[in-house]
Design an enzyme around this catalytic site. Structure first.
Site, PDB file in Angstrom:
ATOM      1  N   LYS A   1       0.769  -1.393   0.183  1.00 59.09           N
ATOM      2  CA  LYS A   1      -0.169   0.034  -0.014  1.00 59.09           C
ATOM      3  C   LYS A   1       1.061   1.277   0.111  1.00 59.09           C
ATOM      4  CE  LYS A   1      -0.283  -0.059   5.024  1.00 59.09           C
ATOM      5  NZ  LYS A   1      -1.235  -0.540   6.059  1.00 59.09           N
TER       6      LYS A   1
ATOM      7  N   TYR B   1      18.298  29.087   8.311  1.00 63.70           N
ATOM      8  CA  TYR B   1      16.787  29.860   8.883  1.00 63.70           C
ATOM      9  C   TYR B   1      16.730  29.969  10.527  1.00 63.70           C
ATOM     10  CZ  TYR B   1      15.197  30.104   3.953  1.00 63.70           C
ATOM     11  OH  TYR B   1      15.050  30.102   2.698  1.00 63.70           O
TER      12      TYR B   1
HETATM   13  C1  LIG Z   1      -0.210  -1.679   6.800  1.00 63.40           C
HETATM   14  C2  LIG Z   1      -0.657  -2.776   7.439  1.00 63.40           C
HETATM   15  C3  LIG Z   1      -0.072  -3.969   7.568  1.00 63.40           C
HETATM   16  C4  LIG Z   1       1.415  -4.119   7.397  1.00 63.40           C
HETATM   17  O1  LIG Z   1       1.968  -3.384   8.632  1.00 63.40           O
HETATM   18  P1  LIG Z   1       3.403  -3.322   9.105  1.00 63.40           P
HETATM   19  O2  LIG Z   1       3.595  -2.774  10.305  1.00 63.40           O
HETATM   20  O3  LIG Z   1       4.223  -2.406   7.884  1.00 63.40           O
HETATM   21  O4  LIG Z   1       4.017  -4.754   8.835  1.00 63.40           O
HETATM   22  C5  LIG Z   1      -0.922  -5.053   7.786  1.00 63.40           C
HETATM   23  N1  LIG Z   1      -2.074  -4.949   7.718  1.00 63.40           N
HETATM   24  C6  LIG Z   1      -2.920  -4.099   7.561  1.00 63.40           C
HETATM   25  C7  LIG Z   1      -4.559  -4.382   7.802  1.00 63.40           C
HETATM   26  C8  LIG Z   1      -2.389  -3.122   7.170  1.00 63.40           C
HETATM   27  O5  LIG Z   1      -3.428  -1.809   7.091  1.00 63.40           O
END
Ligand SMILES: *Cc1c(COP(=O)(O)O)cnc(C)c1O
Length: 382
Positions: free
Chosen positions: A43, A266
């Site tokens: 994702k 800055y």
């Molecule tokens: C993002 C996500 C994961 C992965 O989580 P990590 O901590 O990056 O391994 C797993 N399950 C769901 C439902 C997620 O949204």
């Protein structure tokens, strides 16, 4: 795959060898608990790494889990014929057309999604993962409603198979309360699903690495595949045997000598209390480097020619300053690692973990990975 067409020296290098090795690491963890299958979570455009950049490195996964249909479409276009799971399922009834066309598996977390499915016309029954709200209270059916939702799905002609899914809220925690909450969610999940058919998916990276036996038949690994420790600073990526999948690098484009009392950047937040030599690096918050790193006491860690140093003063939009006073052989043109490998082309190179930089910025690795800006060119390394 190279899309570098920029003369500015900033570059994000993706390491396929690291992705492969991290996937093996996750598979080794699941082997302790009866060989669960691994979803590579891609994702947010593979946590900012780019779905098309990481694909070759993670194609030994059992499936890919994503959020947006564009990510699923990219995977199919690259030739992935295996399972793809939509982690939040359909956002509207039309999404189910795409699920049928691309043969996507999808999460069902609410009644509306069951209604859409019941009204969906398809000759291809779909595999769905019914989500239990076991205590995180973000998505999913409460235990009391879970069986009714399962029963509704199980009789639909549009459904081929129902699996079970939940998400841990505290798998990365290191206190007793966090561990107790994982145990409680596991327990709630067992009770809700115990006499229902179907495979189970629970573990994220942290749960898979730490409690594989409570992670289910399908684990969902994200951040660990990209080489960060899900439970930093309790454990580091080195402790877990993970390698950074991304190196963010640039170089020193200017060198300045400071006298006592001279300030940097800055707001003049850094003032030299001794003669210093500093380098200006072509990387700033418009590249996704966190501006808040400039607030860290002692600066955020940086590698220059593989040697550790740190930022000085505020992070600008396009530049940041690093201390070169003790790095006598570094200067104009020196190679800078913001995170990842000191030498992006070498697997045995010194590593600056993204976890350390995130901690200096008061955030977590996930946020930094996802924030790498579109203007940063990517290169994929074998
Ligand atoms: C993002 C996500 C994961 C992965 O989580 P990590 O901590 O990056 O391994 C797993 N399950 C769901 C439902 C997620 O949204």
């Amino acid at each position: 795959m190279v899309d570098v067409n920029n003369s500015r020296p900033i570059l994000a290098s993706i390491h396929l060898d690291a992705l492969r090795s991290n996937l093996v690491r996750i598979k080794t963890a699941t082997a302790l608990a009866g060989d669960a299958k691994v979803w590579a979570v891609v994702k947010a455009n593979a946590y900012g790494h780019g779905v098309r950049h990481i694909f070759e490195g993670l194609r030994a996964a059992d499936g890919f889990a994503c959020l947006d249909l564009t990510e699923a479409e990219a995977l199919r276009r690259m030739g992935w014929r295996g399972p793809i799971l939509l982690l939040e399922g359909a956002f509207n009834a039309r999404d189910l057309e795409v699920c049928s066309r691309l043969q996507l598996w999808h999460v069902i977390h609410c009644e509306a999604q069951i209604d859409w499915l019941a009204a969906h016309k398809t000759n291809e029954p779909q595999r769905v993962f019914l989500k239990l709200n076991s205590g995180m209270n973000r998505l999913g059916f409460k235990p009391a409603q879970y069986r009714a939702a399962y029963a509704r799905l199980a009789i639909l002609s549009q459904v081929a198979e129902v699996s079970h899914l939940t998400h841990y809220s505290d798998a990365d925690s290191n206190d007793a309360q966090g561990a107790a909450f994982v145990a409680r969610q596991w327990d709630v999940f067992q009770r809700a699903t115990q006499d229902l058919d179907g495979e189970c998916s629970l573990g994220n990276s942290a749960a898979t690495l730490r409690t594989a036996q409570r992670s289910g038949d399908w684990v969902r690994a994200g951040v660990a595949l990209y080489g960060a420790a899900p439970d930093y600073p309790v454990k580091t990526c080195t402790d877990w045997g993970l390698q950074p999948a991304m190196t963010l690098s640039s170089s020193v484009v200017s060198v300045q000598d400071l006298a006592v009392g001279d300030s940097v950047g800055y707001g003049s937040t850094f003032v030299a209390d001794r003669p210093m030599r500093i380098g200006t690096v072509a990387c700033g918050y418009a590249d996704g480097y966190p501006r808040s790193a400039g607030n860290a006491s002692g600066g955020a860690p940086v590698l220059v020619d593989g040697q550790r140093t740190h930022t000085l003063g505020r992070i600008s939009m396009d530049m940041l300053a690093v201390d070169l006073t003790h790095l006598l052989s570094s200067g104009f043109g020196s190679r800078v690692t913001l995170w990842g490998r000191a030498d992006a082309s070498r697997a045995d190179s010194t590593v600056l973990s993204i976890d350390e930089v995130a901690a200096a910025a008061g955030t977590i690795s996930y946020e930094l990975m996802c924030a790498v800006a579109p203007r940063v060119p990517f290169v994929v390394m074998e």
